[in-house]
Write an enzyme that holds these catalytic residues in place. Sequence first.
Site, PDB file in Angstrom:
ATOM      1  N   ASN A  26       0.838  -1.211   0.000  1.00 42.12           N
ATOM      2  CA  ASN A  26       0.000   0.000   0.000  1.00 42.12           C
ATOM      3  C   ASN A  26       0.861   1.245   0.000  1.00 42.12           C
ATOM      4  OD1 ASN A  26      -2.815  -1.211   0.633  1.00 42.12           O
ATOM      5  ND2 ASN A  26      -1.453  -2.172   2.116  1.00 42.12           N
ATOM      6  N   SER A  53      -3.757   2.381   6.455  1.00 40.62           N
ATOM      7  CA  SER A  53      -4.460   2.688   7.698  1.00 40.62           C
ATOM      8  C   SER A  53      -4.145   1.703   8.824  1.00 40.62           C
ATOM      9  CB  SER A  53      -5.959   2.731   7.425  1.00 40.62           C
ATOM     10  OG  SER A  53      -6.343   1.540   6.811  1.00 40.62           O
ATOM     11  N   GLY A  75      -8.740  -0.393  -1.027  1.00 39.56           N
ATOM     12  CA  GLY A  75      -9.777  -0.121  -0.030  1.00 39.56           C
ATOM     13  C   GLY A  75     -10.733  -1.270   0.245  1.00 39.56           C
TER      14      GLY A  75
HETATM   15  P1  ADP Z   1      -7.244  -4.065  -1.233  1.00 38.82           P
HETATM   16  O1  ADP Z   1      -6.331  -3.127  -1.925  1.00 38.82           O
HETATM   17  O2  ADP Z   1      -8.648  -3.907  -1.610  1.00 38.82           O
HETATM   18  O3  ADP Z   1      -7.008  -4.077   0.257  1.00 38.82           O
HETATM   19  P2  ADP Z   1      -5.908  -6.651  -1.270  1.00 38.82           P
HETATM   20  O4  ADP Z   1      -5.082  -7.103  -2.386  1.00 38.82           O
HETATM   21  O5  ADP Z   1      -5.206  -6.284  -0.023  1.00 38.82           O
HETATM   22  O6  ADP Z   1      -6.862  -5.499  -1.792  1.00 38.82           O
HETATM   23  O7  ADP Z   1      -6.942  -7.803  -0.948  1.00 38.82           O
HETATM   24  C1  ADP Z   1      -7.953  -7.685   0.050  1.00 38.82           C
HETATM   25  C2  ADP Z   1      -7.929  -8.896   0.965  1.00 38.82           C
HETATM   26  O8  ADP Z   1      -8.127 -10.090   0.202  1.00 38.82           O
HETATM   27  C3  ADP Z   1      -6.602  -9.097   1.680  1.00 38.82           C
HETATM   28  O9  ADP Z   1      -6.534  -8.341   2.862  1.00 38.82           O
HETATM   29  C4  ADP Z   1      -6.616 -10.599   1.921  1.00 38.82           C
HETATM   30  O10 ADP Z   1      -7.374 -10.918   3.069  1.00 38.82           O
HETATM   31  C5  ADP Z   1      -7.319 -11.142   0.695  1.00 38.82           C
HETATM   32  N1  ADP Z   1      -6.309 -11.524  -0.332  1.00 38.82           N
HETATM   33  C6  ADP Z   1      -5.822 -10.736  -1.310  1.00 38.82           C
HETATM   34  N2  ADP Z   1      -4.886 -11.383  -2.048  1.00 38.82           N
HETATM   35  C7  ADP Z   1      -4.771 -12.617  -1.529  1.00 38.82           C
HETATM   36  C8  ADP Z   1      -3.984 -13.777  -1.850  1.00 38.82           C
HETATM   37  N3  ADP Z   1      -3.123 -13.784  -2.865  1.00 38.82           N
HETATM   38  N4  ADP Z   1      -4.137 -14.873  -1.090  1.00 38.82           N
HETATM   39  C9  ADP Z   1      -5.014 -14.889  -0.059  1.00 38.82           C
HETATM   40  N5  ADP Z   1      -5.795 -13.848   0.289  1.00 38.82           N
HETATM   41  C10 ADP Z   1      -5.688 -12.712  -0.426  1.00 38.82           C
HETATM   42 MG    MG Z   2      -5.300  -4.609   1.322  1.00 40.50          MG
END
Ligand code: ADP
Ligand code: MG
Length: 529
Positions: A155, A160, A408
Amino acid sequence: MRDDAGIEPSRTFPPLVTEGELEHLVQTVKDWATGHGLVVRPPPTVIAAEADPNNIAAVPAPVTLFPSGIARHAFRKGLAAQKAYNELYAAVSRSEEFLAQIVKEVIDGDDFVRDLWAVHQTKPLSLGLFRSDYMAHEDTSVFPPFQQLKQVEFNTIASSFGGLSVRTAQLHQFLSKTEYPLLRQSVPEGTLDLPQNKAIEGLAGGIEAAFHAYGAPQTGHRKCVIFLVQGDERNIWDQRHLEYQVAKTSPSIPVFRLAFADIMKYTSLAKTELRQLLYSSPRNPEKKFEAAVVYMRAGYGPGDYPNQQAWDARCHLERSHAIKCPTVLTQLAGTKKVQQVLATPRSSAGPSILSRFIKDDTPSAIELWNTFTNIYPMDTSEVGLVARKKALDPEQCQDFVLKPQREGGGNNIYGSAIPEYLKSINESHWGSYILMELIKPASVQNLILRNGRIEQGGVINELGVYGACLWNQNTGELLHNEEAGWLLRTKGDKSEEGGVAAGYGCMDSVSLTLTNVDIQEEAEARANQ
Ligand code: ADP
Ligand code: MG
């Protein structure tokens, strides 16, 4: 939870608690949370807006009743990798040419990224308050299973929970002294290894470093810091903790909260070559300040840009002399497309892209490589076509998550939902997504207190590591580069998204566990001394 007679003496941590103990723990946690600002504005389902017309209510943030175990070596490596990550993302932010290429690759199907790119400008100093998120992949081919942190995402805007994560670590520390030792399945004081969390000082320290690096104001007005926020923010105390920290360590720095929608109402650009950002507070419009730092906790998603005026406002900030956290370029460096490109290993075709930004093959670069998992483009390249096949296959798609260039929470498409989703959108837009292998961390037990109710069962943890980095966009000089504390979030093992604010996950903290790897690594370190 068991009744008194049903306690299993063999289970150690988290301990099984009786109904009576649980009731007492819940009361203690509720009071501590309110007493120490581990709070959020209530969701409307808990307190309806009509019941709180003056907007005075705060409720405890969802938390686990116990900290969660993380292998000590994995935690240390996560923290140790952060400075290299800061350096990497500062370097990526400086490479306009690389980011232009990234934007080009996702522009079909992503108007938001296109619009962001259109307003980017460069100024000498840039601040990044980053957070690298991980889940622990467990290699069960060895015994005991080996935990390796794998990066979920990086991020670069509005990272946050630094404020609430420190409070949660303090809550669990408090409970480990006062409550856990008194349980029937006692956890004696001093038996948990609970690391300190410096996220509040670390993030506020980045803001202060930028404030000082800005130099003396040239407009005759006092310098200030602006926290740029969403008007209806529920996670406000998380932000306030950073603000209070600045007030504590540097009481002479004025900090103002400004809603993203009000940028043009309360700020203007000085008619000078530098275009300083002038801020006048609604309380006293006559009194002006020169904004040295704009810390953005808004502006990361399309929702903050409902009209052209909002884009004009972002452009106005970007053109100003204030140090932005982040600039548009740094925000774009945080897209999932950049993460995919950086995580792509070198091939027979040539060196890795990562090696353009930091020295490859150094121990710190190797640590970064260890945190990467497989991420594929969804374009029409050879690798992209293979990824498309996997994503459309009803079996293979189960192991992946499809991600657009958004932040987000709530935007990703998981497993079996991928093929249908892809078919519902225009194929020419597929290239604006990336396909990421699902990390499958082991499920552990914990109790979650959410809105006064207990949820119990299997949970999985996600560790975030904060970084504070200030650099010169022209020369690449790093003026401040620090690891800045951590966050542990926990969600039910059946839930795909883990956002605390979005209502899926909850706050947690780290209890370090000793594995064979730790014992071995420590013995080696001693032998090398
Ligand atoms: P955002 O930018 O919306 O926070 P993320 O890529 O962090 O997007 O994904 C949101 C949530 O989805 C993460 O906090 C995690 O819990 C789950 N997640 C995302 N990518 C993975 C992954 N490769 N394997 C397992 N869980 C994932
Ligand atoms: Mg995230």
